[in-house]
Design a protein around this motif. Structure first.
Motif, PDB file in Angstrom:
ATOM      1  N   VAL A 257      41.050  39.614  39.947  1.00 45.65           N
ATOM      2  CA  VAL A 257      41.431  38.299  39.409  1.00 45.65           C
ATOM      3  C   VAL A 257      40.589  37.895  38.194  1.00 45.65           C
ATOM      4  O   VAL A 257      41.115  37.387  37.199  1.00 45.65           O
ATOM      5  CB  VAL A 257      41.277  37.221  40.520  1.00 45.65           C
ATOM      6  N   ASP A 258      39.276  38.147  38.254  1.00 43.93           N
ATOM      7  CA  ASP A 258      38.449  37.691  37.127  1.00 43.93           C
ATOM      8  C   ASP A 258      38.717  38.465  35.840  1.00 43.93           C
ATOM      9  O   ASP A 258      38.219  38.106  34.780  1.00 43.93           O
ATOM     10  CB  ASP A 258      36.957  37.730  37.499  1.00 43.93           C
ATOM     11  N   HIS A 260      41.969  39.065  34.905  1.00 44.23           N
ATOM     12  CA  HIS A 260      43.305  38.689  34.423  1.00 44.23           C
ATOM     13  C   HIS A 260      43.184  38.048  33.049  1.00 44.23           C
ATOM     14  O   HIS A 260      42.337  37.191  32.830  1.00 44.23           O
ATOM     15  CB  HIS A 260      44.004  37.699  35.379  1.00 44.23           C
TER      16      HIS A 260
END
Ligand code: GLU
Length: 290
Positions: A257-258, A260
């Motif tokens: 996620v970090d 993206h």
């Protein structure tokens, strides 16, 4: 031994999501193995070539941060090498001219039975076929394991130069992979089938075999392979991030996620550091987003 991989697109249209998957998979596998990654433009079929697409493909690779080593090899510069190998095989009776038509082959059950092997034909209106005396029954794919070849297909004397004078894909790809020192072929699973024929050419040439890794294939909503022929849309050069992330996810590598929205260099670096063949899905998947 130094790992050498390659991406070998045909210039029949712009790079689409399916070819991005093949480019990215071969790139990540090469870089994760501290290897070289080469690009070869397979322009041996002028009637199917779309003008400007070789440059467009290279431009897109560049825009996606997929930087290749050495200079790009164009197959049209290799015709003399292909012809000279064919002549060597014709002279030592490892190949022969054939004038059988598709119709005749269809009438004899759809498989070529070596009809012209013992005829003395000349080059005019002839294809050239290789003599297969030791059929390759199987080969190993790094992801898929042992792949059995269809036994009738494995014994067929296949075409290495077409009747219309064009060189056959199987011949060009093998001669060039050897010429460029390629140690591993990573490409889409649609090319599993001809691989047995390519392995038999390595044997004919007494060349060290390469290893094979066939990647899952991107399909469109109708279940057909995304391809230039069925007009898969080109990917966006201006904003590579989303397609890169989607291609990595397609290859079983889901960006955390970090990351993206990260830029292409960060995404590719993460891809190289986290690349694992066991994460690759075997099945083909349907993708319509790109
Ligand atoms: N030129 C072929 C294609 O675009 C790929 C050849 C290969 O990777 O062996 O489908």
């Amino acid at each position: 031994m130094q790992y050498v991989g390659r991406f070998a697109p045909s210039p029949s249209g712009p790079l689409h999501f399916g070819s991005l998957v093949a480019a990215l998979g071969s790139y990540l596998q090469a870089r994760a193995n501290q290897g070289h990654w080469l690009v070869r433009i397979e322009d041996i079929d002028p009637p199917r070539e779309v003008k400007g697409s070789a440059d467009a493909i290279l431009h897109t690779l560049d825009a996606y941060g997929l930087h290749w080593d050495d200079t790009v090899l164009y197959q049209h510069t290799r015709y003399d090498a292909y012809q000279s190998q064919i002549e060597t095989w014709l002279n030592d009776e490892n190949a022969y001219y054939c004038q059988c038509t598709r119709r005749q082959i269809k009438d004899s059950g759809g498989i070529y039975l070596g009809t012209c092997r013992h005829r003395t034909l000349n080059s005019e209106h002839s294809a050239v076929r290789i003599c297969i005396d030791n059929p390759v029954a199987e080969f190993i794919d790094i992801k898929h394991g042992t792949i059995q070849m269809d036994s009738t297909m494995a014994t067929e004397d296949f075409i290495i130069k077409r009747r219309d004078g064009l060189f056959a894909y199987n011949l060009a790809v093998v001669l060039d992979d050897i010429y460029q020192g390629v140690t591993e072929v990573v490409r889409g699973a649609d090319l599993i089938e001809p691989t047995g024929r390519q392995v038999s050419l390595y044997q004919k040439l007494d060349a060290s075999p390469v290893s094979y890794l066939h990647l899952p294939l991107a399909l469109n909503a109708d279940g057909n392979k995304l391809s230039k022929q069925n007009h898969a849309p080109a990917i966006d050069n201006a904003n590579p991030g989303p397609a890169l992330e989607a291609a990595m996810a397609f290859l079983g590598h889901h960006v955390p996620v970090d990351l993206h929205g990260a830029n292409r260099e960060e995404l590719l670096l993460w891809g190289i550091e986290n690349w694992q063949i066991r994460k690759l899905p075997i099945a083909t998947e349907v993708i319509t987003a790109f």
